[in-house]
Design a protein around this motif. Structure first.
Motif, PDB file in Angstrom:
ATOM      1  N   LEU A  42      -2.163  -6.505  -3.991  1.00 13.76           N
ATOM      2  CA  LEU A  42      -2.634  -6.091  -2.672  1.00 13.76           C
ATOM      3  C   LEU A  42      -3.851  -6.903  -2.249  1.00 13.76           C
ATOM      4  O   LEU A  42      -3.997  -7.256  -1.070  1.00 13.76           O
ATOM      5  CB  LEU A  42      -2.962  -4.596  -2.678  1.00 13.76           C
ATOM      6  CG  LEU A  42      -3.489  -4.017  -1.364  1.00 13.76           C
ATOM      7  CD1 LEU A  42      -2.488  -4.230  -0.240  1.00 13.76           C
ATOM      8  CD2 LEU A  42      -3.806  -2.534  -1.521  1.00 13.76           C
ATOM      9  N   ARG A  50       0.834  -1.204   0.000  1.00 14.38           N
ATOM     10  CA  ARG A  50       0.000   0.000   0.000  1.00 14.38           C
ATOM     11  C   ARG A  50       0.871   1.258   0.000  1.00 14.38           C
ATOM     12  O   ARG A  50       0.527   2.264  -0.631  1.00 14.38           O
ATOM     13  CB  ARG A  50      -0.914  -0.002   1.227  1.00 14.38           C
ATOM     14  CG  ARG A  50      -1.839  -1.197   1.298  1.00 14.38           C
ATOM     15  CD  ARG A  50      -2.656  -1.193   2.562  1.00 14.38           C
ATOM     16  NE  ARG A  50      -3.834  -0.351   2.432  1.00 14.38           N
ATOM     17  CZ  ARG A  50      -4.739  -0.199   3.400  1.00 14.38           C
ATOM     18  NH1 ARG A  50      -4.576  -0.819   4.552  1.00 14.38           N
ATOM     19  NH2 ARG A  50      -5.781   0.570   3.215  1.00 14.38           N
ATOM     20  N   ASP A  80      -2.382  -3.192  -7.395  1.00 15.03           N
ATOM     21  CA  ASP A  80      -3.729  -3.345  -6.833  1.00 15.03           C
ATOM     22  C   ASP A  80      -4.118  -4.822  -6.762  1.00 15.03           C
ATOM     23  O   ASP A  80      -4.717  -5.271  -5.775  1.00 15.03           O
ATOM     24  CB  ASP A  80      -4.738  -2.579  -7.685  1.00 15.03           C
ATOM     25  CG  ASP A  80      -4.551  -1.073  -7.587  1.00 15.03           C
ATOM     26  OD1 ASP A  80      -3.981  -0.618  -6.572  1.00 15.03           O
ATOM     27  OD2 ASP A  80      -4.947  -0.358  -8.525  1.00 15.03           O
TER      28      ASP A  80
END
Length: 512
Positions: free
Chosen positions: A148, A76, A145
């Motif tokens: 994650l 992040r 993304d």
């Protein structure tokens, strides 16, 4: 009459002369100011551009680390840093020239194409390299993304705070405040609740695993310390190939553009910095080998750094990528002889608490004794400088030839109990660490086949084959000594070691 005319003209000449002089001075000063301003603009460009290039290099290194790290917060962080860095680069290039796409298309040759008036050739190269590398890194956004979301299967991913209009309390439990993540800390893993056993009693991560596995005793099934407990399996994280390709392309662009900066501009390589810090934490200092070069010229000698056993262990309730090389793989223990296929006897010396101890696996065991401040050069294979009882024991000790008896013998040296060797003191597997002390070690190591180690039942027809495998077990019996010559502030030691004698390899003839 002529003299009267010149006398009338003289005041006007004297009056106009300072005006011309001032005009020349003003013109010269204006030229100097213009050159100074131009030089100042160039310095500002190179200063800001070098900062952005260095930030880009550092960001690439952080992304590479985040791709293989199981911590969701690290992913992040780099995802947000990528957005900030992209905006910073775009702001810089737009201030220099408003159409980077036109100037930096791949088919444009900067040596022949017209450049903006405010950019030199080297500046245009830096300009385009920054823009191109930034656009290349921006391709990683969807991949980060996606990764994650996978990291969210391993650890708790809390919501980030909103800028405005955020609830201050949980929508279900109104009295419970919303907890936001601290991205500088590791995300809390889901697999928590591991047993809190003191690491001082453990020598290696392998032994930590063995405590809870059903095969602590070789060739037998034993009870575990905690019933029905299985240690959590650590994740295996391999970075996507397309992400590594993108990072390599961006890094190549930034490496090439460093030549366009003035010679005094320096850049740091985060990978080199990380390697240096890693060696500082776990490896020898470069000058130590030079300090003891004369001793290291002797045969069968070496030098290495003895670390605390915790350096080889994974901290409890944490995640670790099992595909990444461990400390023992990056800095392997020194070998005590020639490699024999999969069997490589080594000096796996570690600090367990305040004691030196060898981290053994399987049925391997050893015993050691502190012989005081005795130089290693004075020790030989016959131990003539060692007291007689100690010398006789270390030279004449015979290991058992049965697999079960070997494991009983190992526990004798670990505990110091049930020793009937007529020694004035217990002979143990470890000794208190002291600087400038020499330690005598007898190390016995075995390469047990997996079929024997797992302890599966053996039928009577299979027993001859089983006994034949036992007799073919590779083993070593090494008499050696080591001396602690330096103690660091972190408690680790630098030791010199020397193999004194290679004794006949012990044989295992039966299980019982």
């Amino acid at each position: 009459m002529r003299y009267i005319f010149f006398s009338l003209l003289l005041p006007f000449c004297l009056t106009s002369s300072p005006t011309s002089t001032l005009a020349l001075e003003y013109k010269s000063e204006h030229t100097q100011n213009h050159n100074f301003a131009s030089k100042s603009i160039d310095e500002t460009f190179y200063t800001r551009a070098s900062q952005l290039v260095q930030q880009q290099i550092d960001l690439i290194a952080r992304i590479e680390q985040a791709l293989t790290n199981p911590d969701a917060n690290r992913l992040r962080s780099v995802r947000g840093q990528l957005i900030v860095q992209t905006n910073s680069v775009e702001g810089f290039v737009n201030r220099q020239y408003t159409s980077p796409v036109t100037l930096c298309v791949p088919r444009v040759d900067l040596s022949v194409s017209p450049l903006p008036n405010q950019l030199t050739k080297s500046q245009a190269q830096i300009y385009c390299s920054l823009y191109t590398s930034s656009q290349e890194l921006l391709k990683l956004s969807p991949m980060l993304d996606r990764l994650l979301s996978r990291r969210g299967e391993l650890a708790l991913v809390r919501q980030l705070p909103l800028v405005t209009g955020e609830r201050q309390f949980d929508p279900v439990l109104s009295i419970a405040p919303i907890q936001h993540p601290n991205l500088s800390q590791v995300a809390a893993p889901f697999s928590t609740g591991e047993p809190n056993i003191s690491t001082d009693t453990l020598a290696t991560e392998q032994q930590f695993t063995e405590i809870f596995s059903p095969s602590v005793i070789v060739a037998r099934t034993a009870k575990t310390a905690i019933a029905n407990y299985t240690p959590p399996l650590q994740p295996a994280i391999a970075p996507p190939v397309e992400a590594l390709t993108t990072l390599a392309n961006a890094k190549q662009i930034l490496t090439a553009t460093q030549q366009a900066f003035p010679p005094k501009t320096k850049f740091t390589d985060p990978h080199e910095t990380a390697v240096t810090l890693d060696r500082f934490a776990y490896d020898l200092d470069p000058q130590e080998s030079q300090t003891y070069a004369k001793f290291l010229e002797l045969p069968h000698t070496g030098i290495f750094r003895v670390l605390h056993s915790s350096a080889y262990q994974r901290p409890l309730n944490t995640l670790q990528n099992r595909l990444q090389p461990s400390v023992s793989e990056r800095y392997p223990f020194p070998l005590l002889g020639d490699a024999q296929g999969e069997f490589n006897p080594s000096l796996a010396l570690q600090l367990v608490g305040d004691r030196f101890q060898l981290g053994h696996q399987g049925v391997d065991y050893s015993f050691m004794l502190d012989v005081g401040d005795v130089p290693l050069e004075q020790l030989d294979g016959k131990l003539q400088t060692v007291a007689s009882p100690t010398r006789q024991f270390f030279l004449n000790y015979q290991p058992p030839k049965q697999l079960d008896a070997l494991q009983v013998e190992r526990r004798r040296f670990l505990t110091g109990k049930d020793q009937n060797w007529n020694q004035s003191q217990a002979i143990l597997a470890g000794a208190t660490a002291e600087l400038n002390h020499t330690y005598l070690v007898r190390s016995l190591q075995f390469h047990i086949p997996k079929t024997i180690a797992i302890g599966q039942p053996i039928s009577q027809p299979e027993r001859p084959y089983y006994l034949d495998q036992l007799q073919q077990i590779q083993s070593s019996d090494t008499l050696l000594a080591f001396r602690a010559v330096r103690r660091r502030s972190d408690g680790s030691y630098t030791v010199l070691w020397r193999v004194l004698n290679q004794l006949p390899a012990p044989q295992i003839v039966d299980v019982e």
